[in-house]
Design a protein around this motif. Structure first.
Motif, PDB file in Angstrom:
ATOM      1  N   UNK A   1      -7.730  -8.348   3.356  1.00 10.50           N
ATOM      2  CA  UNK A   1      -7.324  -7.572   4.481  1.00 10.50           C
ATOM      3  C   UNK A   1      -7.595  -5.873   3.842  1.00 10.50           C
ATOM      4  N   UNK A   2      -7.941  -5.021   4.769  1.00 10.61           N
ATOM      5  CA  UNK A   2      -8.381  -3.606   4.404  1.00 10.61           C
ATOM      6  C   UNK A   2      -7.567  -2.709   5.141  1.00 10.61           C
ATOM      7  N   UNK A   3      -7.086  -3.007   6.207  1.00 14.19           N
ATOM      8  CA  UNK A   3      -6.104  -2.043   7.058  1.00 14.19           C
ATOM      9  C   UNK A   3      -5.256  -2.673   8.197  1.00 14.19           C
ATOM     10  N   UNK A   4      -4.646  -1.735   8.729  1.00 15.88           N
ATOM     11  CA  UNK A   4      -3.535  -2.394   9.589  1.00 15.88           C
ATOM     12  C   UNK A   4      -3.409  -1.257  10.829  1.00 15.88           C
ATOM     13  N   UNK A   5      -3.286  -1.495  12.001  1.00 19.64           N
ATOM     14  CA  UNK A   5      -2.664  -0.404  12.985  1.00 19.64           C
ATOM     15  C   UNK A   5      -2.356  -1.190  14.286  1.00 19.64           C
ATOM     16  N   UNK A   6      -1.213  -0.571  15.071  1.00 24.87           N
ATOM     17  CA  UNK A   6      -0.899  -1.215  16.259  1.00 24.87           C
ATOM     18  C   UNK A   6      -1.095  -0.075  17.381  1.00 24.87           C
ATOM     19  N   UNK A   7      -1.175  -0.964  18.508  1.00 20.57           N
ATOM     20  CA  UNK A   7      -1.506  -0.368  19.766  1.00 20.57           C
ATOM     21  C   UNK A   7      -0.245  -0.483  20.514  1.00 20.57           C
TER      22      UNK A   7
ATOM     23  N   UNK B   1      -2.957   2.530   8.658  1.00 20.75           N
ATOM     24  CA  UNK B   1      -3.143   2.439   7.400  1.00 20.75           C
ATOM     25  C   UNK B   1      -4.165   1.440   6.669  1.00 20.75           C
ATOM     26  N   UNK B   2      -4.785   2.116   5.544  1.00 21.10           N
ATOM     27  CA  UNK B   2      -5.866   1.560   4.831  1.00 21.10           C
ATOM     28  C   UNK B   2      -5.572   1.610   3.546  1.00 21.10           C
ATOM     29  N   UNK B   3      -5.703   0.092   2.848  1.00 21.83           N
ATOM     30  CA  UNK B   3      -5.587  -0.009   1.486  1.00 21.83           C
ATOM     31  C   UNK B   3      -6.449   1.132   0.650  1.00 21.83           C
TER      32      UNK B   3
ATOM     33  N   UNK C   1       0.894  -1.132   0.021  1.00 22.49           N
ATOM     34  CA  UNK C   1       0.024   0.220  -0.088  1.00 22.49           C
ATOM     35  C   UNK C   1       0.691   1.232  -0.173  1.00 22.49           C
ATOM     36  N   UNK C   2       1.990   0.902   0.396  1.00 24.54           N
ATOM     37  CA  UNK C   2       3.090   2.286   0.151  1.00 24.54           C
ATOM     38  C   UNK C   2       3.771   2.239  -1.000  1.00 24.54           C
ATOM     39  N   UNK C   3       3.444   2.865  -1.973  1.00 23.05           N
ATOM     40  CA  UNK C   3       4.321   2.567  -3.324  1.00 23.05           C
ATOM     41  C   UNK C   3       5.144   3.995  -3.459  1.00 23.05           C
ATOM     42  N   UNK C   4       5.056   4.925  -2.776  1.00 22.09           N
ATOM     43  CA  UNK C   4       5.843   6.114  -2.831  1.00 22.09           C
ATOM     44  C   UNK C   4       6.476   6.509  -1.518  1.00 22.09           C
ATOM     45  N   UNK C   5       7.688   7.211  -1.503  1.00 23.53           N
ATOM     46  CA  UNK C   5       8.323   7.533  -0.378  1.00 23.53           C
ATOM     47  C   UNK C   5       7.156   8.472   0.626  1.00 23.53           C
ATOM     48  N   UNK C   6       6.647   9.290  -0.131  1.00 18.30           N
ATOM     49  CA  UNK C   6       5.708  10.549   0.918  1.00 18.30           C
ATOM     50  C   UNK C   6       4.973   9.710   1.776  1.00 18.30           C
TER      51      UNK C   6
ATOM     52  N   UNK D   1       4.912   9.393   5.818  1.00 18.02           N
ATOM     53  CA  UNK D   1       3.628   9.716   6.529  1.00 18.02           C
ATOM     54  C   UNK D   1       3.051   8.609   7.368  1.00 18.02           C
ATOM     55  N   UNK D   2       3.018   7.324   7.009  1.00 16.20           N
ATOM     56  CA  UNK D   2       2.689   6.093   7.612  1.00 16.20           C
ATOM     57  C   UNK D   2       3.476   5.821   8.786  1.00 16.20           C
ATOM     58  N   UNK D   3       4.869   6.073   8.734  1.00 16.59           N
ATOM     59  CA  UNK D   3       5.563   5.468   9.850  1.00 16.59           C
ATOM     60  C   UNK D   3       6.715   6.456  10.360  1.00 16.59           C
ATOM     61  N   UNK D   4       7.005   7.614   9.599  1.00 15.90           N
ATOM     62  CA  UNK D   4       7.814   8.641  10.287  1.00 15.90           C
ATOM     63  C   UNK D   4       9.263   8.029  10.157  1.00 15.90           C
ATOM     64  N   UNK D   5       9.546   7.023   9.333  1.00 17.31           N
ATOM     65  CA  UNK D   5      10.780   6.705   9.267  1.00 17.31           C
ATOM     66  C   UNK D   5      11.257   5.521  10.399  1.00 17.31           C
ATOM     67  N   UNK D   6      10.382   5.250  11.354  1.00 18.40           N
ATOM     68  CA  UNK D   6      10.377   4.340  12.407  1.00 18.40           C
ATOM     69  C   UNK D   6      11.065   2.848  12.142  1.00 18.40           C
ATOM     70  N   UNK D   7      10.357   2.670  10.918  1.00 22.69           N
ATOM     71  CA  UNK D   7      10.712   1.260  10.374  1.00 22.69           C
ATOM     72  C   UNK D   7      11.591   1.070   9.577  1.00 22.69           C
TER      73      UNK D   7
END
Length: 163
Positions: free
Chosen positions: A60-66, A82-84, A18-23, A27-33
């Motif tokens: 699968x349509x989405x993902x999140x962590x707690x 993140x959502x598809x 679902x993340x095909x571009x850097x921006x 926005x999804x990870x803040x670079x943490x991953x």
């Protein structure tokens, strides 16, 4: 009907697609991953958190962590939401977040949920607002240097109304 379940390693390839571009990746990870693009091995980091996969009859349509920022579960922090892309702006994100909120409050007994969202991620920001998250006024705004730009992060919080 959307449901959530514990994340499985076999979900990684779909979620990462679902993340095909850097921006959007940052926005999804803040670079943490790690740096874009990450591998499924890099993504294994989420298994140290409380990861959840959202799905419906189509898959699968989405993902999140707690995660809990301290030793207690009074406050849980929502992350890596993140959502598809094909499901965005159709109510799937709100439905997934509502399930995550319910789980955090009803199962973990959290008193509040917090999260950070980049100011340049307006779709995510408005989705969080629609579920009930509110802006937190802070003394200092957290910022990151991403792709040669300064990205500022908004802090948001949602209190358990049942307490």
């Amino acid at each position: 009907m959307i449901r959530i379940r514990p994340y499985k390693a076999s979900d990684a390839s779909t979620i990462l697609s679902w993340c095909s571009d850097e921006k959007s990746f940052y926005q999804w990870t803040a670079g943490i991953l790690g740096d874009f693009p990450i591998t499924e091995k890099d993504f294994m980091f989420v298994e140290s958190l409380m990861p959840f996969t959202a799905f419906d009859k189509t898959g699968i349509i989405g993902f999140f962590t707690l995660r809990n920022p301290d030793e207690s579960t009074d406050e849980l922090r929502l992350g890596f939401v993140i959502v598809d892309p094909d499901k965005r702006q159709k109510g799937y994100g709100k439905a997934m977040l509502r399930l995550g909120v319910k789980f955090a409050f009803d199962i973990y007994g959290a008193k509040k949920l917090s999260l950070g969202v980049f100011e340049n991620n307006l779709l995510a920001y408005h989705c969080y607002k629609s579920v009930g998250f509110e802006d937190v006024l802070t003394d200092a705004t957290e910022s990151y240097c991403v792709l040669g730009e300064k990205w500022e992060c908004k802090e948001m919080i949602l209190y358990n109304a049942n307490i």
